[in-house]
Design a protein around this motif. Sequence first.
Motif, short mmCIF file in Angstrom:
data_model
loop_
_atom_site.label_atom_id
_atom_site.label_comp_id
_atom_site.label_asym_id
_atom_site.label_seq_id
_atom_site.Cartn_x
_atom_site.Cartn_y
_atom_site.Cartn_z
N LEU A 1 56.13 38.41 45.82
CA LEU A 1 54.67 38.55 45.77
C LEU A 1 54.01 37.20 45.96
O LEU A 1 54.42 36.21 45.35
CB LEU A 1 54.24 39.13 44.42
N VAL A 2 52.99 37.15 46.80
CA VAL A 2 52.08 36.01 46.88
C VAL A 2 50.70 36.61 47.08
O VAL A 2 50.39 37.16 48.14
CB VAL A 2 52.42 35.05 48.02
N ALA A 3 49.85 36.55 46.05
CA ALA A 3 48.51 37.15 46.12
C ALA A 3 47.48 36.14 45.65
O ALA A 3 47.72 35.41 44.67
CB ALA A 3 48.43 38.40 45.26
N PHE A 4 46.33 36.08 46.32
CA PHE A 4 45.28 35.12 46.01
C PHE A 4 44.03 35.83 45.54
O PHE A 4 43.76 36.97 45.92
CB PHE A 4 44.96 34.27 47.23
N ASP A 5 43.22 35.12 44.77
CA ASP A 5 41.92 35.61 44.35
C ASP A 5 40.99 35.64 45.57
O ASP A 5 41.17 34.88 46.52
CB ASP A 5 41.36 34.69 43.26
N SER A 6 39.99 36.50 45.52
CA SER A 6 39.05 36.58 46.63
C SER A 6 38.21 35.32 46.76
O SER A 6 37.72 34.99 47.84
CB SER A 6 38.14 37.80 46.46
N GLY A 7 38.02 34.61 45.65
CA GLY A 7 37.28 33.35 45.70
C GLY A 7 38.12 32.24 45.13
O GLY A 7 37.91 31.79 44.00
#
Length: 315
Positions: free
Chosen positions: A167-173
């Motif tokens: 998993l590699v997930a980022f915040d929208s901001g």
Amino acid sequence: MAFRSPSHGHLLVAVLAFALAMPAHSVAHAEATGARKVYEVPQGFWLRPTDKRKKLYGPSTPAANWAIAQWGTLSDLPAFNNGATADSDHSATINPDGSYNLKVDTMAQPCQTTYPSGRRLVKETDIFASPNNARTAKGFPSASVNDQEPLSRISKILHRIRVRPQLVAFDSGPCQVSQAVFITAVVLMNPKAKQVLYYQLRLLTVTHETAPHAVAPPPGWFFTGQNIQQRQGYGQYGYGDNVASFGQEPAPQGQWTTFDVDLYPRLIQLIAEGAKYGMAQDLSDWMLTGTYHGIAAMGDIRASAQWDGFSLRVD
């Protein structure tokens, strides 16, 4: 993320990008005839507290000979329970087949922090697996077999590790700097010169700008004689490298990748390169004294990976 103790390895964003000419490295095989084991494989894990003055705690099994290091977290992980431990920042799970999952979540953390050195830098949160030895875990079961041999007496450092980034997930901001780095590393110490070299090999780097694709930051020094996070970090050197230096591609997400390399030529090259920063040059004073692997996260990110197949040998 440099390496404070055996987990001293912070992979800092403010890397000094001194790119080195890439030598022709050949892939090595850890089963090479005559190769001597440096560390045993994990038989379980302790937890290394964020306060380095405190002892290891909460083992997954009484025979545990490795530890999970947690750095930059807001609180310590709870003791292992049925092979798992988790809080809002980190988690570690030991699977029935002996592999283990490491996860880091920095979504609720600030983008920057002020370190003991007084410098305000990108906030880094790491979770690493590392073997116990008499220096870092005195009185605890040790995985050390042969970690006091001078570099002058060896010609190969054969390292193998398997990783499956999940998993590699980022915040929208996201923060201005948001990235996850899946690394394996070795630590060299020179007691005579009171110096240490943290060599970090980036198996996969993903940034908010490049996600979901990998990126290869320029190889370079992140410490050149001083740990910029610590109040008294003199004598510390750190270098961040890419698997491309060994003719390999970054680990793809969702798939197992085995990295099997001889680190010795690269390390010898870097010690020579480090002379311009005051690094001691006598190989008989340098020893391979540590290793770690896991995830370093900066910015707003969730990242996890499954690990297996560790081997570190010298010849």
